[in-house]
Design a protein around this motif. Structure first.
Motif, mmCIF file in Angstrom:
data_model
loop_
_atom_site.group_PDB
_atom_site.id
_atom_site.type_symbol
_atom_site.label_atom_id
_atom_site.label_comp_id
_atom_site.label_asym_id
_atom_site.label_seq_id
_atom_site.Cartn_x
_atom_site.Cartn_y
_atom_site.Cartn_z
ATOM 1 N N THR A 278 0.810 -1.229 0.000
ATOM 2 C CA THR A 278 0.000 0.000 0.000
ATOM 3 C C THR A 278 0.839 1.272 0.000
ATOM 4 O OG1 THR A 278 -0.124 0.025 2.421
ATOM 5 C CG2 THR A 278 -1.864 -1.153 1.235
ATOM 6 N N CYS A 358 -2.952 -11.254 0.406
ATOM 7 C CA CYS A 358 -3.949 -10.559 -0.408
ATOM 8 C C CYS A 358 -5.371 -10.766 0.098
ATOM 9 C CB CYS A 358 -3.806 -11.010 -1.856
ATOM 10 S SG CYS A 358 -2.180 -10.651 -2.558
ATOM 11 N N TYR A 362 -6.442 -5.746 0.809
ATOM 12 C CA TYR A 362 -5.249 -5.521 -0.005
ATOM 13 C C TYR A 362 -5.383 -6.081 -1.416
ATOM 14 C CZ TYR A 362 -3.396 -4.497 4.604
ATOM 15 O OH TYR A 362 -3.196 -3.954 5.848
ATOM 16 N N ALA A 363 -6.598 -6.477 -1.796
ATOM 17 C CA ALA A 363 -6.805 -7.104 -3.098
ATOM 18 C C ALA A 363 -6.372 -6.202 -4.252
ATOM 19 C CB ALA A 363 -8.271 -7.512 -3.256
ATOM 20 N N ALA A 364 -6.750 -4.942 -4.207
ATOM 21 C CA ALA A 364 -6.413 -4.019 -5.290
ATOM 22 C C ALA A 364 -4.905 -3.803 -5.375
ATOM 23 C CB ALA A 364 -7.125 -2.684 -5.079
ATOM 24 N N ALA A 365 -4.262 -3.633 -4.227
ATOM 25 C CA ALA A 365 -2.807 -3.432 -4.216
ATOM 26 C C ALA A 365 -2.083 -4.680 -4.707
ATOM 27 C CB ALA A 365 -2.346 -3.083 -2.805
ATOM 28 N N CYS A 366 -2.612 -5.854 -4.372
ATOM 29 C CA CYS A 366 -2.013 -7.103 -4.840
ATOM 30 C C CYS A 366 -2.136 -7.241 -6.360
ATOM 31 C CB CYS A 366 -2.665 -8.298 -4.158
ATOM 32 S SG CYS A 366 -2.085 -8.574 -2.463
ATOM 33 N N ALA A 367 -3.291 -6.919 -6.863
ATOM 34 C CA ALA A 367 -3.506 -7.004 -8.304
ATOM 35 C C ALA A 367 -2.566 -6.072 -9.052
ATOM 36 C CB ALA A 367 -4.967 -6.667 -8.634
ATOM 37 N N GLU A 368 -2.394 -4.893 -8.489
ATOM 38 C CA GLU A 368 -1.491 -3.909 -9.108
ATOM 39 C C GLU A 368 -0.041 -4.402 -9.095
ATOM 40 O OE1 GLU A 368 -0.339 0.691 -8.195
ATOM 41 O OE2 GLU A 368 -2.417 0.111 -7.873
ATOM 42 N N LYS A 372 -1.058 -12.865 -7.607
ATOM 43 C CA LYS A 372 -2.312 -13.587 -7.801
ATOM 44 C C LYS A 372 -2.046 -15.069 -7.911
ATOM 45 C CE LYS A 372 -2.103 -12.451 -12.728
ATOM 46 N NZ LYS A 372 -2.805 -11.857 -13.876
#
Length: 372
Positions: A278, A358, A362-368, A372
């Protein structure tokens, strides 16, 4: 700082020698080769393990289970591990050493709460005929060996990464706060000294030693720095470990900051990896605990069995403590952990799982970051 003489070709020695020297005999332990025949034992060895505290997640989550698993593997399940954690209480740890003596362990692996306070207890263990291996922190007294990470490289890595994060702002106009580790931990001085050597381009406006490495103490130290300097005037923060980095972030957010300055860390804890994703923390230092634990367990078992050639071959560096010179040392290297190498380090080595990192938050930060 500890002085070390490195031996060529040491890299990978822990994993190579476990296999290549499995049939070797040995000579009498206690420094270099002796002339007396060693006491030989089979797999029925008893190993003691004393860890210092539970505030840092690694000890209960990685060190203890990895050492236990490795001892079982090396002894075909016949070896016994006797374990205790001191909960950051040096006096309790000294009593735990005496308990290990009473239980007649063959080898004691000890990560000292206070490297100096434990000296007399180490001597008592040695007087009782117990081999003593200092683990992760260099205990004073007549230890047989020391297994730990390259502390100088840890501090150097933290300092270099902080300067890199500052980029063109790495000037004397930039004010840095140093939140160092516990004054009773010799590693903390190594980290601080090496980091300072890398931070000469900036101004170290405040520097604090943090009692017991506790995040709440780090938060209090950071609050003092903010009161003195002003949160907006802090260009970066050297934090010696991840737990303290959490306290530092909390203090800066309490002071009204929404965008964090670059903050270092160490230990690759789950919360720190999530902060790195983040942007609340810039980096950590990943220390491969399985390698350190496996090396310590191998050394403890081999010296307990009297297989001293194997024991000595696993610790081919040398380290000086304030009380003992030329201590046999197994030194494990480290790597900077940042947003772009999470998958290649802690995930690949099985330290953390993507599903644990994730979570929904923190899903969005992980995807970025491509996790995955």
């Amino acid at each position: 700082m500890n002085t070390r003489m490195r031996c060529a070709g040491l890299a990978g020695v822990a994993s190579v020698l476990v296999v290549s020297l499995s049939a070797c005999g040995g000579v009498l332990p206690g420094g270099d080769s002796g002339t007396s025949e060693p006491v030989r034992k089979g797999n029925d060895v008893k190993i003691g393990l004393l860890l210092p505290e539970k505030e840092t997640a690694r000890y209960e989550k990685f060190d203890y289970p990895n050492i236990k698993r490795q001892i079982a593997k090396l002894t075909d399940g016949e070896g016994e591990l006797v374990y205790a954690n001191a909960g950051q209480d040096a006096d309790l740890q000294n009593r735990q050493v005496d308990e290990m003596i009473a239980k007649e362990v063959d080898t004691l692996i000890v990560d000292a709460v206070d490297a100096k306070t434990i000296t007399a207890a180490v001597q008592r263990a040695k007087d009782a005929g117990i081999h003593v291996i200092a683990y992760d922190r260099l205990a004073q007294g007549p230890v047989d060996a020391y297994v730990g990470f390259d502390n100088g490289l840890v501090g150097q890595t933290q300092g270099k990464e902080l300067i890199q994060a500052l980029g063109s702002k790495a000037t004397k106009n930039s004010k840095i706060v140093m939140i160092n580790g516990s004054p009773t931990d010799p590693n903390a001085l190594d980290f601080k000294t090496a980091a300072r050597a890398e931070l000469t381009a900036v101004t170290i406006a405040k520097s604090y030693d943090t009692v017991a490495w506790k995040p709440q103490n780090a938060k209090a130290n950071m609050e003092q720095a903010i009161a003195s300097i002003g949160a907006a005037n802090i260009a970066g923060v050297y934090s010696a470990n991840d737990g303290m980095a959490g306290g530092i972030v909390a203090a800066l957010k309490d002071a009204g900051l929404t965008k964090m300055p670059p903050i270092t860390g160490q230990d690759a804890e789950l919360a720190a990896v999530q902060r790195i994703l983040t942007g609340d923390q810039y980096m950590s230092v990943y220390k491969p605990y399985p390698e350190e634990a496996a090396t310590a367990a191998e050394m403890a078992v081999r010296v307990a069995q009297g297989r001293t050639i194997e024991f000595e071959a696993l610790a081919m560096d040398r380290t000086d403590s304030p009380t003992t010179k030329q201590i046999r040392t197994a030194s494990v290297s480290v790597v900077a952990l940042k947003r772009d190498n999470i998958k290649e380090t802690v995930v690949k080595d099985g330290i953390l799982k993507i599903k644990d990192i994730c979570t929904a938050q923190y899903a969005a930060a992980c995807a970025e970051a491509g996790l995955k």
